[in-house]
Design a protein around this motif. Structure first.
Motif, PDB file in Angstrom:
ATOM      1  N   LEU A 136       0.829  -1.197   0.000  1.00 49.65           N
ATOM      2  CA  LEU A 136       0.000   0.000   0.000  1.00 49.65           C
ATOM      3  C   LEU A 136       0.870   1.256   0.000  1.00 49.65           C
ATOM      4  CD1 LEU A 136      -2.959  -0.639   2.495  1.00 49.65           C
ATOM      5  CD2 LEU A 136      -2.961  -0.775  -0.010  1.00 49.65           C
ATOM      6  N   ALA A 137       0.420   2.255  -0.736  1.00 48.41           N
ATOM      7  CA  ALA A 137       1.097   3.549  -0.735  1.00 48.41           C
ATOM      8  C   ALA A 137       0.733   4.319   0.537  1.00 48.41           C
ATOM      9  CB  ALA A 137       0.709   4.333  -1.989  1.00 48.41           C
ATOM     10  N   GLU A 138       1.227   5.542   0.633  1.00 47.45           N
ATOM     11  CA  GLU A 138       0.996   6.371   1.829  1.00 47.45           C
ATOM     12  C   GLU A 138      -0.396   6.997   1.749  1.00 47.45           C
ATOM     13  OE1 GLU A 138       4.174   9.171   1.656  1.00 47.45           O
ATOM     14  OE2 GLU A 138       5.739   7.660   1.765  1.00 47.45           O
ATOM     15  N   LEU A 139      -1.424   6.177   1.969  1.00 53.94           N
ATOM     16  CA  LEU A 139      -2.794   6.619   1.729  1.00 53.94           C
ATOM     17  C   LEU A 139      -3.198   7.774   2.638  1.00 53.94           C
ATOM     18  CD1 LEU A 139      -4.686   3.231   1.172  1.00 53.94           C
ATOM     19  CD2 LEU A 139      -3.214   4.514  -0.395  1.00 53.94           C
ATOM     20  N   TYR A 140      -2.957   7.636   3.917  1.00 53.28           N
ATOM     21  CA  TYR A 140      -3.381   8.695   4.837  1.00 53.28           C
ATOM     22  C   TYR A 140      -2.636  10.001   4.570  1.00 53.28           C
ATOM     23  CZ  TYR A 140      -4.449  11.332   9.022  1.00 53.28           C
ATOM     24  OH  TYR A 140      -4.864  12.323   9.881  1.00 53.28           O
ATOM     25  N   ASP A 141      -1.340   9.913   4.322  1.00 56.27           N
ATOM     26  CA  ASP A 141      -0.555  11.113   4.027  1.00 56.27           C
ATOM     27  C   ASP A 141      -1.068  11.802   2.775  1.00 56.27           C
ATOM     28  OD1 ASP A 141       0.989  10.718   6.228  1.00 56.27           O
ATOM     29  OD2 ASP A 141       2.800  10.107   5.163  1.00 56.27           O
ATOM     30  N   MET A 142      -1.357  11.010   1.748  1.00 56.08           N
ATOM     31  CA  MET A 142      -1.874  11.600   0.508  1.00 56.08           C
ATOM     32  C   MET A 142      -3.244  12.217   0.722  1.00 56.08           C
ATOM     33  SD  MET A 142      -0.653   9.188  -2.660  1.00 56.08           S
ATOM     34  CE  MET A 142      -1.225   7.623  -2.002  1.00 56.08           C
ATOM     35  N   SER A 143      -4.065  11.568   1.537  1.00 57.59           N
ATOM     36  CA  SER A 143      -5.368  12.141   1.862  1.00 57.59           C
ATOM     37  C   SER A 143      -5.202  13.488   2.564  1.00 57.59           C
ATOM     38  CB  SER A 143      -6.154  11.171   2.748  1.00 57.59           C
ATOM     39  OG  SER A 143      -7.389  11.726   3.144  1.00 57.59           O
ATOM     40  N   SER A 144      -4.246  13.567   3.464  1.00 58.14           N
ATOM     41  CA  SER A 144      -3.970  14.824   4.172  1.00 58.14           C
ATOM     42  C   SER A 144      -3.511  15.926   3.214  1.00 58.14           C
ATOM     43  CB  SER A 144      -2.901  14.598   5.245  1.00 58.14           C
ATOM     44  OG  SER A 144      -3.328  13.644   6.188  1.00 58.14           O
ATOM     45  N   ALA A 145      -2.839  15.516   2.128  1.00 55.94           N
ATOM     46  CA  ALA A 145      -2.346  16.484   1.141  1.00 55.94           C
ATOM     47  C   ALA A 145      -3.422  16.899   0.139  1.00 55.94           C
ATOM     48  CB  ALA A 145      -1.154  15.904   0.391  1.00 55.94           C
ATOM     49  N   GLY A 146      -4.533  16.173   0.109  1.00 55.48           N
ATOM     50  CA  GLY A 146      -5.618  16.551  -0.790  1.00 55.48           C
ATOM     51  C   GLY A 146      -6.041  15.496  -1.789  1.00 55.48           C
ATOM     52  N   ALA A 147      -5.541  14.273  -1.689  1.00 51.69           N
ATOM     53  CA  ALA A 147      -5.979  13.207  -2.584  1.00 51.69           C
ATOM     54  C   ALA A 147      -7.432  12.859  -2.286  1.00 51.69           C
ATOM     55  CB  ALA A 147      -5.105  11.965  -2.425  1.00 51.69           C
ATOM     56  N   VAL A 148      -8.243  12.701  -3.330  1.00 50.55           N
ATOM     57  CA  VAL A 148      -9.671  12.431  -3.141  1.00 50.55           C
ATOM     58  C   VAL A 148     -10.000  10.947  -3.253  1.00 50.55           C
ATOM     59  CG1 VAL A 148     -10.419  14.720  -3.882  1.00 50.55           C
ATOM     60  CG2 VAL A 148     -10.127  12.898  -5.591  1.00 50.55           C
ATOM     61  N   ALA A 149      -9.046  10.135  -3.718  1.00 54.28           N
ATOM     62  CA  ALA A 149      -9.262   8.698  -3.860  1.00 54.28           C
ATOM     63  C   ALA A 149      -7.912   8.039  -4.122  1.00 54.28           C
ATOM     64  CB  ALA A 149     -10.236   8.404  -4.991  1.00 54.28           C
ATOM     65  N   PHE A 150      -7.928   6.707  -4.240  1.00 53.08           N
ATOM     66  CA  PHE A 150      -6.684   5.951  -4.433  1.00 53.08           C
ATOM     67  C   PHE A 150      -6.902   4.890  -5.504  1.00 53.08           C
ATOM     68  CE2 PHE A 150      -7.222   7.345  -0.073  1.00 53.08           C
ATOM     69  CZ  PHE A 150      -6.168   8.255   0.015  1.00 53.08           C
ATOM     70  N   TYR A 151      -5.996   4.887  -6.519  1.00 48.97           N
ATOM     71  CA  TYR A 151      -6.233   4.059  -7.706  1.00 48.97           C
ATOM     72  C   TYR A 151      -4.926   3.813  -8.442  1.00 48.97           C
ATOM     73  CZ  TYR A 151      -8.353   3.022 -12.366  1.00 48.97           C
ATOM     74  OH  TYR A 151      -8.725   2.461 -13.562  1.00 48.97           O
ATOM     75  N   ASP A 152      -4.615   2.544  -8.675  1.00 52.15           N
ATOM     76  CA  ASP A 152      -3.542   2.194  -9.603  1.00 52.15           C
ATOM     77  C   ASP A 152      -4.175   2.158 -10.990  1.00 52.15           C
ATOM     78  OD1 ASP A 152      -1.900   1.931  -7.430  1.00 52.15           O
ATOM     79  OD2 ASP A 152      -1.837  -0.259  -7.458  1.00 52.15           O
ATOM     80  N   TYR A 153      -4.019   3.239 -11.737  1.00 46.72           N
ATOM     81  CA  TYR A 153      -4.777   3.434 -12.969  1.00 46.72           C
ATOM     82  C   TYR A 153      -4.638   2.253 -13.938  1.00 46.72           C
ATOM     83  CZ  TYR A 153      -6.479   5.524 -17.293  1.00 46.72           C
ATOM     84  OH  TYR A 153      -7.172   5.769 -18.460  1.00 46.72           O
ATOM     85  N   GLN A 154      -5.780   1.627 -14.245  1.00 43.07           N
ATOM     86  CA  GLN A 154      -5.889   0.513 -15.187  1.00 43.07           C
ATOM     87  C   GLN A 154      -4.986  -0.670 -14.836  1.00 43.07           C
ATOM     88  OE1 GLN A 154      -5.617   1.933 -19.266  1.00 43.07           O
ATOM     89  NE2 GLN A 154      -7.723   2.687 -19.205  1.00 43.07           N
ATOM     90  N   LYS A 155      -4.632  -0.774 -13.551  1.00 46.42           N
ATOM     91  CA  LYS A 155      -3.846  -1.919 -13.093  1.00 46.42           C
ATOM     92  C   LYS A 155      -4.652  -2.662 -12.028  1.00 46.42           C
ATOM     93  CE  LYS A 155       0.762  -0.023 -13.999  1.00 46.42           C
ATOM     94  NZ  LYS A 155       2.085   0.316 -13.434  1.00 46.42           N
ATOM     95  N   PRO A 156      -5.057  -3.887 -12.331  1.00 48.35           N
ATOM     96  CA  PRO A 156      -5.843  -4.630 -11.345  1.00 48.35           C
ATOM     97  C   PRO A 156      -5.009  -5.043 -10.141  1.00 48.35           C
ATOM     98  CG  PRO A 156      -5.487  -5.936 -13.352  1.00 48.35           C
ATOM     99  CD  PRO A 156      -4.882  -4.598 -13.591  1.00 48.35           C
ATOM    100  N   ILE A 157      -5.633  -5.050  -8.968  1.00 45.26           N
ATOM    101  CA  ILE A 157      -4.993  -5.560  -7.763  1.00 45.26           C
ATOM    102  C   ILE A 157      -5.249  -7.067  -7.724  1.00 45.26           C
ATOM    103  CG2 ILE A 157      -4.881  -5.443  -5.252  1.00 45.26           C
ATOM    104  CD1 ILE A 157      -3.927  -2.893  -6.637  1.00 45.26           C
ATOM    105  N   SER A 158      -4.232  -7.853  -8.030  1.00 43.76           N
ATOM    106  CA  SER A 158      -4.416  -9.298  -8.147  1.00 43.76           C
ATOM    107  C   SER A 158      -4.508  -9.986  -6.779  1.00 43.76           C
ATOM    108  CB  SER A 158      -3.275  -9.921  -8.959  1.00 43.76           C
ATOM    109  OG  SER A 158      -2.024  -9.659  -8.347  1.00 43.76           O
ATOM    110  N   ASN A 159      -3.906  -9.384  -5.760  1.00 47.03           N
ATOM    111  CA  ASN A 159      -3.891  -9.970  -4.422  1.00 47.03           C
ATOM    112  C   ASN A 159      -5.159  -9.551  -3.662  1.00 47.03           C
ATOM    113  OD1 ASN A 159      -3.473 -10.701  -1.769  1.00 47.03           O
ATOM    114  ND2 ASN A 159      -1.366  -9.968  -1.676  1.00 47.03           N
ATOM    115  N   PRO A 160      -6.102 -10.466  -3.452  1.00 44.15           N
ATOM    116  CA  PRO A 160      -7.346 -10.077  -2.775  1.00 44.15           C
ATOM    117  C   PRO A 160      -7.127  -9.624  -1.346  1.00 44.15           C
ATOM    118  CG  PRO A 160      -7.235 -12.473  -3.046  1.00 44.15           C
ATOM    119  CD  PRO A 160      -6.092 -11.899  -3.824  1.00 44.15           C
ATOM    120  N   ASN A 161      -6.099 -10.148  -0.684  1.00 43.14           N
ATOM    121  CA  ASN A 161      -5.831  -9.717   0.691  1.00 43.14           C
ATOM    122  C   ASN A 161      -5.364  -8.271   0.733  1.00 43.14           C
ATOM    123  OD1 ASN A 161      -5.707 -10.432   3.540  1.00 43.14           O
ATOM    124  ND2 ASN A 161      -3.493 -10.122   3.328  1.00 43.14           N
TER     125      ASN A 161
END
Length: 417
Positions: A136-161
């Motif tokens: 996982l990337a720095e989700l909370y930090d990015m949210s604090s900076a103004g990110a509105v969502a989180f997405y690996d553009y057109q890249k599926p997350i193969s690991n369900p966990n």
């Protein structure tokens, strides 16, 4: 910014002046008066255009601009200008740059590049570090900076966990997680919809099953985690069914569809035009019909251009090796109007803001001016001359579109073609 908009028909069901042709006085970026005739006693800039209609500002939940790293495809500055000319007052920017937008500093950088612009830019941070699908990337930090969502553009997350953990972690700060709907081991090297046309043309197939398995998996994970999920750019009838059932169970899920997946089927691939090489691939007529019905009944929450500029080197090669993507900002309004009424088109273009925490406004006195300006009745053939993007890879070239955009009045600025 002060301006007087003359003889404009308001298309906004939340406005007291819906469907009325009026003058709109804007003072210091705010609507101060709406009336049948307002004299320009203060000599403000007048906006008077043929068959002028105005609506709330339009929003696109998935655009790619390239900067940093792929400025030859598009820059943030020119991308936002293109969005403004196309009638959009707000866009959500994907993280597929080089480097990938996956940190506090990256979010801050792209926001700084969009400062003092008429179009508001809302960055989407990568879900995983470098969009590699492993950590996982720095989700909370990015949210604090103004990110509105989180997405690996057109890249599926193969690991369900990993997807499970992302949904659980992001729920701590009401974060919105995207999951690209494709099971990569099923899609394999497919470049077109696995169906009659892919067989005829000798193109490797990407079956609808690849999308539907991933959607089903993610909905199970969402139910388990009670997180907040957005599934971007669905393309099959079965995906619509799955999401409709999930919403009936009150799961916190939204989804979008790319406009080109509504307009085109895989029948257009006969000439191997790589502008039609998109991901997910163009599907069948029955899929298009189901997607349109999903928009009408509210199963699908929003449309997107999925605007993805690709330079000529990435498109003018064999179909198998060409990059995925089409630009779509400039053609969005005219293409939607070939399928829907003007009222429904505007509704689709203004939906989705609340999912990203973006404030909505109406066209009423006292409100901030956040307006899209357009002529719904002008038909024309879409050509390269109508493209403002640096890259010209449009699937809509040569298509007859209905309606043209004039620009926007937003963020205390006037931007017109």
């Amino acid at each position: 910014m002060n301006a007087l908009i003359k003889s404009a028909t308001i298309v906004d069901s939340k406005s007291d002046f819906h469907n009325e042709t009026v003058d709109i006085l804007i003072e210091k970026g705010r609507i101060s008066k709406i009336a049948k005739n307002i004299p320009n006693s203060q000599n403000f800039k007048e906006i008077k255009l043929d068959n002028l209609h105005v609506s709330q500002g339009w929003f696109d939940s998935s655009v790619s601009f390239g900067e940093p790293g792929y400025e030859e495809r598009e820059t943030i500055s020119n991308g936002l200008k293109t969005a403004a000319y196309s009638g959009f007052t707000a866009v959500a920017l994907n993280s597929n740059s080089n480097p990938v937008i996956d940190s506090y500093a990256d979010i801050t950088f792209v926001k700084s590049k969009a400062q003092n612009n008429g179009v508001s830019l809302y960055p989407i941070g990568a879900l995983t570090h470098l969009s590699n699908g492993e950590d996982l990337a720095e989700l909370y930090d990015m949210s604090s900076a103004g990110a509105v969502a989180f997405y690996d553009y057109q890249k599926p997350i193969s690991n369900p966990n990993l997807m499970k953990i992302a949904l659980q972690y992001a729920s701590n700060f009401d974060g919105l997680v995207f999951s690209f709907p494709q099971e990569s081991k099923i899609s394999g090297l497919g470049v077109a919809n696995e169906h009659i046309n892919s067989t005829k043309l000798g193109l490797k197939g990407n079956p609808a099953l690849a999308e539907e398995l991933q959607v089903a998996r993610d909905l199970f994970l969402l139910e388990y985690t009670e997180g907040k999920l957005h599934i971007p750019t669905i393309s099959t009838a079965k995906s619509v069914e799955l999401i409709r059932a999930a919403k009936a169970k009150k799961l916190n899920v939204t989804c979008s569809v790319a406009i080109h997946n509504l307009v085109f089927t895989d029948d257009v691939l006969q000439e191997f035009d790589t502008n039609y090489k998109v991901l997910p691939p163009l599907r069948t007529t029955s899929d298009c019909e189901a997607l349109i019905e999903g928009l009408k009944d509210g199963t699908i929450d929003m449309v997107t251009t999925d605007h993805n500029p690709i330079d000529i080197e990435g498109k003018k090669i064999e179909f198998d090796y060409a990059k995925y993507g089409t630009i779509g900002l400039e053609s969005a309004f005219g293409a939607l109007q070939t399928l829907f009424t003007t009222k429904k088109t505007i509704s689709l273009l203004t939906q989705g803001k609340s999912r990203f925490g973006i404030a909505e406004s109406s066209i009423n006195e006292g409100e901030v001016a956040n307006l899209s300006l357009f002529n719904p009745d002008s038909s024309y053939t879409f050509e390269t001359e109508h493209i403002s993007s640096k890259s010209k890879n449009s699937a809509f070239l040569g298509m007859t579109l209905k309606g043209k955009t004039y620009g926007i009045v937003a963020n205390n600025k006037i931007i017109l073609r």
